[in-house]
Design a protein around this motif. Structure first.
Motif, short mmCIF file in Angstrom:
data_model
loop_
_atom_site.label_atom_id
_atom_site.label_comp_id
_atom_site.label_asym_id
_atom_site.label_seq_id
_atom_site.Cartn_x
_atom_site.Cartn_y
_atom_site.Cartn_z
N LEU A 56 9.63 93.13 45.61
CA LEU A 56 10.77 94.02 45.79
C LEU A 56 10.43 95.28 46.57
N ASP A 57 9.21 95.82 46.38
CA ASP A 57 8.91 97.08 47.06
C ASP A 57 8.27 96.88 48.42
N HIS A 58 8.28 95.64 48.94
CA HIS A 58 7.81 95.39 50.30
C HIS A 58 8.85 94.67 51.16
N VAL A 59 9.98 94.28 50.57
CA VAL A 59 11.03 93.67 51.38
C VAL A 59 11.85 94.77 52.03
N PRO A 60 12.39 94.53 53.23
CA PRO A 60 13.18 95.56 53.91
C PRO A 60 14.52 95.76 53.22
N PRO A 61 15.14 96.90 53.43
CA PRO A 61 16.41 97.17 52.73
C PRO A 61 17.51 96.19 53.08
N GLU A 62 17.48 95.62 54.30
CA GLU A 62 18.54 94.66 54.65
C GLU A 62 18.44 93.38 53.82
N TRP A 63 17.28 93.17 53.18
CA TRP A 63 17.13 92.01 52.29
C TRP A 63 18.21 92.03 51.21
N TRP A 64 18.58 93.24 50.77
CA TRP A 64 19.57 93.37 49.71
C TRP A 64 20.99 93.21 50.25
N SER A 65 21.25 93.78 51.42
CA SER A 65 22.62 93.77 51.93
C SER A 65 22.99 92.47 52.61
N GLU A 66 21.98 91.68 53.04
CA GLU A 66 22.26 90.45 53.79
C GLU A 66 21.93 89.19 52.99
N ARG A 67 21.75 89.32 51.70
CA ARG A 67 21.46 88.13 50.91
C ARG A 67 22.61 87.14 51.07
N SER A 68 22.25 85.91 51.44
CA SER A 68 23.28 84.93 51.77
C SER A 68 23.33 83.83 50.73
N GLY A 69 24.07 82.81 51.04
CA GLY A 69 24.37 81.77 50.07
C GLY A 69 23.37 80.64 50.01
N VAL A 70 23.82 79.43 50.36
CA VAL A 70 23.04 78.24 50.10
C VAL A 70 21.71 78.20 50.84
N ARG A 71 21.59 78.89 51.97
CA ARG A 71 20.36 78.84 52.75
C ARG A 71 19.36 79.91 52.32
N GLY A 72 19.74 80.80 51.43
CA GLY A 72 18.82 81.82 50.94
C GLY A 72 18.97 83.12 51.69
N VAL A 73 17.86 83.84 51.82
CA VAL A 73 17.85 85.17 52.42
C VAL A 73 17.48 85.05 53.90
N ALA A 74 18.21 85.77 54.76
CA ALA A 74 17.90 85.77 56.19
C ALA A 74 16.74 86.73 56.45
N LEU A 75 15.72 86.26 57.17
CA LEU A 75 14.56 87.07 57.51
C LEU A 75 14.38 87.09 59.02
N ARG A 76 13.81 88.17 59.53
CA ARG A 76 13.45 88.31 60.93
C ARG A 76 12.02 88.83 61.01
N PRO A 77 11.39 88.78 62.18
CA PRO A 77 10.08 89.40 62.31
C PRO A 77 10.08 90.87 61.92
N SER A 78 11.21 91.56 62.11
CA SER A 78 11.28 92.97 61.73
C SER A 78 11.10 93.18 60.23
N SER A 79 11.32 92.12 59.44
CA SER A 79 11.04 92.21 58.00
C SER A 79 9.55 92.40 57.75
N ASP A 80 8.72 91.63 58.48
CA ASP A 80 7.28 91.78 58.36
C ASP A 80 6.83 93.14 58.90
N VAL A 81 7.51 93.65 59.93
CA VAL A 81 7.15 94.96 60.48
C VAL A 81 7.41 96.04 59.44
N TRP A 82 8.52 95.96 58.72
CA TRP A 82 8.79 96.90 57.62
C TRP A 82 7.66 96.82 56.59
N ALA A 83 7.31 95.62 56.17
CA ALA A 83 6.25 95.45 55.17
C ALA A 83 4.93 95.99 55.69
#
Length: 505
Positions: free
Chosen positions: A193-220
């Motif tokens: 939780l304390d290494h995922v980007p803030p958009e992880w919370w606002s963009e949580r999606s349905g059947v396919r799970g959470v949308a991630l981009r390389p910028s997620s790793d850059v945040w971490a």
């Protein structure tokens, strides 16, 4: 150092237990879902680590999820080999009715590391700034490779950055690693939780799970960098991971300012702040962009450096404290790639720039390791056709080639002492052998890549393929002193250039 096993959690896998060709020797640590054990390969005693996710602790849905994460991790390790990524050797489900606690457990067998960055931070104030900079540079190498080949790590944190016996970094735990589909990847709604980007919370999606981009790793990476420089302190306040995640969300909504710890060096503050930009579009786009922005002077730590030839070993070792160039997989390499190759790992060799033509005389068995060796180098001049031309000039593609008078052996004509400094396990059999074509070729690619970077640093860029052939036959110092191809190796270089022209048609 503590093993990490809680007092009420005795090891469930006894010493001597056999898993996927390995023998358990003792516990290493434990987490919420399972434990990690030290092991050795039965046939030769090579060290390994075995991650065990006991079925007894998992609900039926969690068991399926654990098995899927293990499958992802093993698949990714097979497809995305790189010196900065931990290797997974096997994944399996245990069948042991005699031990109900292990029956149905999911296991992964992987390279064994000495410790993690989490251990390093837990044991003291953390590394000094130069050492932290080197570690972060190597983390960025791994991210650059993953992103360039279409993967997002998804769970970058100190516990998933491992340190090997020589102090080098390996990214690990690829259970949440996912392949990009255009600009996004999708993973189960898991993560730290304390290494995922803030958009992880606002963009949580349905059947396919959470949308991630390389910028997620850059945040971490920004969070990780802050922790390394600030003795483990998180950039967002809070006593728990959820509290820190909420503080990060408050910051991204404009309610709080970003306050970096005063221990973060000045040259890193801007980069970390950009990695933690509230708008993901304002962060470095991916690992390659991140690597390009690292502070350039990254001092080398106490790890041993390699010598190009015995005659210059003392000179190289004496320069151990100086800043060094980029080299994926090279001993002592500390900076991040400037221009990672963007060919997908799953692509056929023919899709690489400078690919070997189908009708060339390069043996079929050698094409894959040659392409892999070129793919691992960020320098665009180090292509499959160049390495093939060099191999043909060195040995005529003969795996048993030998020049006893000069002490050179195998398909890449390695001198054993120099090979040992650059050795890579190209065939992944647990050994590094200069008579093994994959080992010799992958190691050759690393050395040639380093030569390319050394020559560019010295301004030697005219006829770089010829310089690389000359440097491989002599040394980087010899070529630098001659400011070009030394006279004594001109016939050899001419041969390489002739083969290169043939393969480039």
């Amino acid at each position: 150092m503590s093993t990490g096993f809680p007092a009420d959690l005795p090891p469930e896998v006894p010493p001597g237990y056999r898993v996927a060709g390995h023998r358990i020797t003792g516990p290493i640590g434990a987490g919420g879902w399972g434990a990690v054990y030290a092991a050795e390969r039965r046939r030769d005693g090579a060290p390994a680590a075995v991650k065990v996710l006991p079925a007894a602790r998992l609900a039926p849905g969690q068991r399926r999820q654990a098995a899927e994460l293990a499958r992802r991790e093993a698949e990714f390790s097979t497809r995305a080999e790189h010196p900065r990524l931990i290797r997974t050797f096997a994944a399996a489900v245990l069948r042991d009715p005699v031990r109900p606690g292990l029956d149905g457990a999911v296991v992964l067998v992987m390279e064994r590391a000495e410790r993690s960055l989490a251990d390093l931070l837990a044991d003291g104030p953390g590394p000094a700034a130069p050492a932290a900079a080197r570690l972060l540079a190597e983390v960025s190498e791994g991210l650059a490779h993953m992103h360039a080949h279409g993967w997002v790590h998804g769970d970058l944190k100190p516990a998933n950055v491992l340190l090997m016996a020589d102090g080098s970094v390996r990214l690990a735990d690829f259970g949440l690693t996912a392949e990009l589909e255009g600009t996004h990847a999708y993973v189960p709604p898991l993560g730290s939780l304390d290494h995922v980007p803030p958009e992880w919370w606002s963009e949580r999606s349905g059947v396919r799970g959470v949308a991630l981009r390389p910028s997620s790793d850059v945040w971490a990476f920004g969070v990780l960098a802050h922790q390394l420089f600030a003795a483990g302190a998180h950039p967002f306040p809070g006593a728990t991971a959820r509290a820190r995640a909420l503080a990060a969300q408050s910051y991204t909504r404009g309610r709080e300012r970003l306050r970096l710890d005063e221990r973060v060096p000045g040259e890193w503050r801007t980069l970390i702040a950009d990695c933690l930009a509230a708008d993901r579009a304002e962060r470095p786009a991916d690992g390659s962009a991140l690597a390009a922005r690292l502070p350039r002077a990254v001092p080398v730590g106490p790890r041993r450096r390699r010598a190009v030839l015995t005659a210059v070993a003392a000179v190289v070792l004496a320069a151990g404290a100086a800043a060094v160039a980029v080299l994926p997989g090279a001993p002592g390499g500390t900076a991040a790639p400037d221009r990672p190759r963007a060919a997908p790992v799953s692509s056929p060799a023919g899709s690489l720039p400078g690919a070997i033509p189908p009708d060339a005389d390069v043996p079929a068995a050698l094409r894959e390791p040659i392409a892999r060796a070129a793919r691992r180098c960020p320098e665009p001049e180090v292509t499959p056709v160049l390495l093939a031309a060099m191999l043909k000039a060195e040995s005529g593609f003969d795996p048993a080639a030998a020049r006893p008078d000069t002490g050179e052996y195998g398909i890449a004509m390695w001198t054993p002492a120099v090979f040992n400094a650059w050795a890579q396990d190209g065939d992944m059999d647990g050994r590094k052998d200069y008579m093994s074509p994959p080992d010799a070729i992958i190691s050759m690619g690393s050395y040639v890549c380093w030569l390319a970077q050394q020559f560019k640093r010295r301004g030697l860029t005219d006829d770089l393929p010829g310089l690389l052939a000359a440097g491989y036959r002599t040394s980087d110092k010899t070529v630098a002193e001659a400011r070009g191809v030394p006279e004594r190796v001109r016939p050899h270089v001419a041969k390489v250039e002739r083969y290169l022209a043939e393969y480039s048609r």
